[in-house]
Design a protein around this motif. Sequence first.
Motif, PDB file in Angstrom:
ATOM      1  N   LEU A   1      50.228 -43.031  29.255  1.00  0.00           N
ATOM      2  CA  LEU A   1      50.035 -41.639  29.646  1.00  0.00           C
ATOM      3  C   LEU A   1      49.136 -41.550  30.886  1.00  0.00           C
ATOM      4  O   LEU A   1      49.415 -40.783  31.813  1.00  0.00           O
ATOM      5  CB  LEU A   1      49.452 -40.829  28.489  1.00  0.00           C
ATOM      6  CG  LEU A   1      49.170 -39.351  28.769  1.00  0.00           C
ATOM      7  CD1 LEU A   1      50.411 -38.618  29.258  1.00  0.00           C
ATOM      8  CD2 LEU A   1      48.599 -38.691  27.513  1.00  0.00           C
ATOM      9  N   ALA A   2      48.092 -42.355  30.928  1.00  0.00           N
ATOM     10  CA  ALA A   2      47.193 -42.350  32.094  1.00  0.00           C
ATOM     11  C   ALA A   2      47.932 -42.792  33.354  1.00  0.00           C
ATOM     12  O   ALA A   2      47.711 -42.233  34.439  1.00  0.00           O
ATOM     13  CB  ALA A   2      45.989 -43.252  31.833  1.00  0.00           C
ATOM     14  N   ARG A   3      48.813 -43.785  33.241  1.00  0.00           N
ATOM     15  CA  ARG A   3      49.594 -44.219  34.405  1.00  0.00           C
ATOM     16  C   ARG A   3      50.528 -43.104  34.858  1.00  0.00           C
ATOM     17  O   ARG A   3      50.735 -42.907  36.053  1.00  0.00           O
ATOM     18  CB  ARG A   3      50.408 -45.482  34.093  1.00  0.00           C
ATOM     19  CG  ARG A   3      49.628 -46.748  33.835  1.00  0.00           C
ATOM     20  CD  ARG A   3      48.531 -46.999  34.840  1.00  0.00           C
ATOM     21  NE  ARG A   3      47.836 -48.244  34.694  1.00  0.00           N
ATOM     22  CZ  ARG A   3      46.874 -48.515  33.813  1.00  0.00           C
ATOM     23  NH1 ARG A   3      46.518 -47.645  32.907  1.00  0.00           N
ATOM     24  NH2 ARG A   3      46.257 -49.679  33.833  1.00  0.00           N
ATOM     25  N   LEU A   4      51.103 -42.390  33.910  1.00  0.00           N
ATOM     26  CA  LEU A   4      51.959 -41.257  34.273  1.00  0.00           C
ATOM     27  C   LEU A   4      51.155 -40.170  34.977  1.00  0.00           C
ATOM     28  O   LEU A   4      51.612 -39.602  35.974  1.00  0.00           O
ATOM     29  CB  LEU A   4      52.652 -40.686  33.030  1.00  0.00           C
ATOM     30  CG  LEU A   4      53.860 -41.474  32.551  1.00  0.00           C
ATOM     31  CD1 LEU A   4      54.212 -41.107  31.118  1.00  0.00           C
ATOM     32  CD2 LEU A   4      55.054 -41.248  33.473  1.00  0.00           C
ATOM     33  N   GLU A   5      49.963 -39.891  34.486  1.00  0.00           N
ATOM     34  CA  GLU A   5      49.108 -38.892  35.133  1.00  0.00           C
ATOM     35  C   GLU A   5      48.777 -39.315  36.564  1.00  0.00           C
ATOM     36  O   GLU A   5      48.780 -38.491  37.476  1.00  0.00           O
ATOM     37  CB  GLU A   5      47.837 -38.671  34.304  1.00  0.00           C
ATOM     38  CG  GLU A   5      48.100 -37.941  33.006  1.00  0.00           C
ATOM     39  CD  GLU A   5      46.950 -37.992  32.020  1.00  0.00           C
ATOM     40  OE1 GLU A   5      46.011 -38.815  32.203  1.00  0.00           O
ATOM     41  OE2 GLU A   5      46.974 -37.204  31.052  1.00  0.00           O
ATOM     42  N   ALA A   6      48.507 -40.607  36.758  1.00  0.00           N
ATOM     43  CA  ALA A   6      48.202 -41.116  38.098  1.00  0.00           C
ATOM     44  C   ALA A   6      49.423 -40.999  39.014  1.00  0.00           C
ATOM     45  O   ALA A   6      49.294 -40.629  40.194  1.00  0.00           O
ATOM     46  CB  ALA A   6      47.731 -42.563  38.022  1.00  0.00           C
ATOM     47  N   ALA A   7      50.596 -41.308  38.490  1.00  0.00           N
ATOM     48  CA  ALA A   7      51.820 -41.226  39.295  1.00  0.00           C
ATOM     49  C   ALA A   7      52.120 -39.781  39.673  1.00  0.00           C
ATOM     50  O   ALA A   7      52.461 -39.487  40.824  1.00  0.00           O
ATOM     51  CB  ALA A   7      52.996 -41.841  38.533  1.00  0.00           C
ATOM     52  N   VAL A   8      51.981 -38.882  38.718  1.00  0.00           N
ATOM     53  CA  VAL A   8      52.206 -37.455  38.972  1.00  0.00           C
ATOM     54  C   VAL A   8      51.227 -36.956  40.035  1.00  0.00           C
ATOM     55  O   VAL A   8      51.613 -36.221  40.956  1.00  0.00           O
ATOM     56  CB  VAL A   8      52.098 -36.663  37.645  1.00  0.00           C
ATOM     57  CG1 VAL A   8      51.935 -35.179  37.879  1.00  0.00           C
ATOM     58  CG2 VAL A   8      53.323 -36.936  36.765  1.00  0.00           C
ATOM     59  N   ALA A   9      49.972 -37.378  39.936  1.00  0.00           N
ATOM     60  CA  ALA A   9      48.969 -36.968  40.936  1.00  0.00           C
ATOM     61  C   ALA A   9      49.318 -37.548  42.298  1.00  0.00           C
ATOM     62  O   ALA A   9      49.240 -36.849  43.317  1.00  0.00           O
ATOM     63  CB  ALA A   9      47.578 -37.417  40.494  1.00  0.00           C
TER      64      ALA A   9
END
Length: 188
Positions: free
Chosen positions: A127-135
């Motif tokens: 989930l944290a990697r997804l948040e970073a990618a989205v950002a």
Amino acid sequence: MPASKRDQLLATAERLFYEQGFHATGIDRIVAAAGVVRMTLYNHFASKEALVAAVLQARHERFLASLEAAMAAAAPGQATLALVDAHGDWLERYSRHGCIMAKAMGEFAEHSAEIHAMAAGAKADLLARLEAAVARDGLDHQAGLARRLFLALEGSNTAVALLGPETALADTRALAETLIATARGVTP
């Protein structure tokens, strides 16, 4: 270069745990399949639980490395889809029967808070990697996008075993594209 006994034990245990389950796979089966004696296993791992933790840690590090590499190589604005594709590649290559972390969470929920927390932490890392990618893609203004993508990827972990990799991963990518297009204000 031949693998070390520790690496050989980790690879064998990972394969057996994934195929047969953590609790169903005994130490005797692991050492026999690895071609070592029981004492070799205990020279490297204090217990079966320590072996499980080492297997999960090693697999998770490889998984995160594949996600990080995909995001690093992504064109501007494409980090999120690159991560989705890397997740799909991982499923196709290593997890055609579901996610080992989800299996660990299920098997250890009542037996080992440490192993359960480790597997749950792996999910939080995704989930944290997804948040970073989205950002990175400039989509972090869209509240909940990373969470929705996470749910799609987690769904693909199960769907790949039922629908097959081609269908499950194509549908997951299509859903991710729709979510991202909607976040960008584009009609899919």
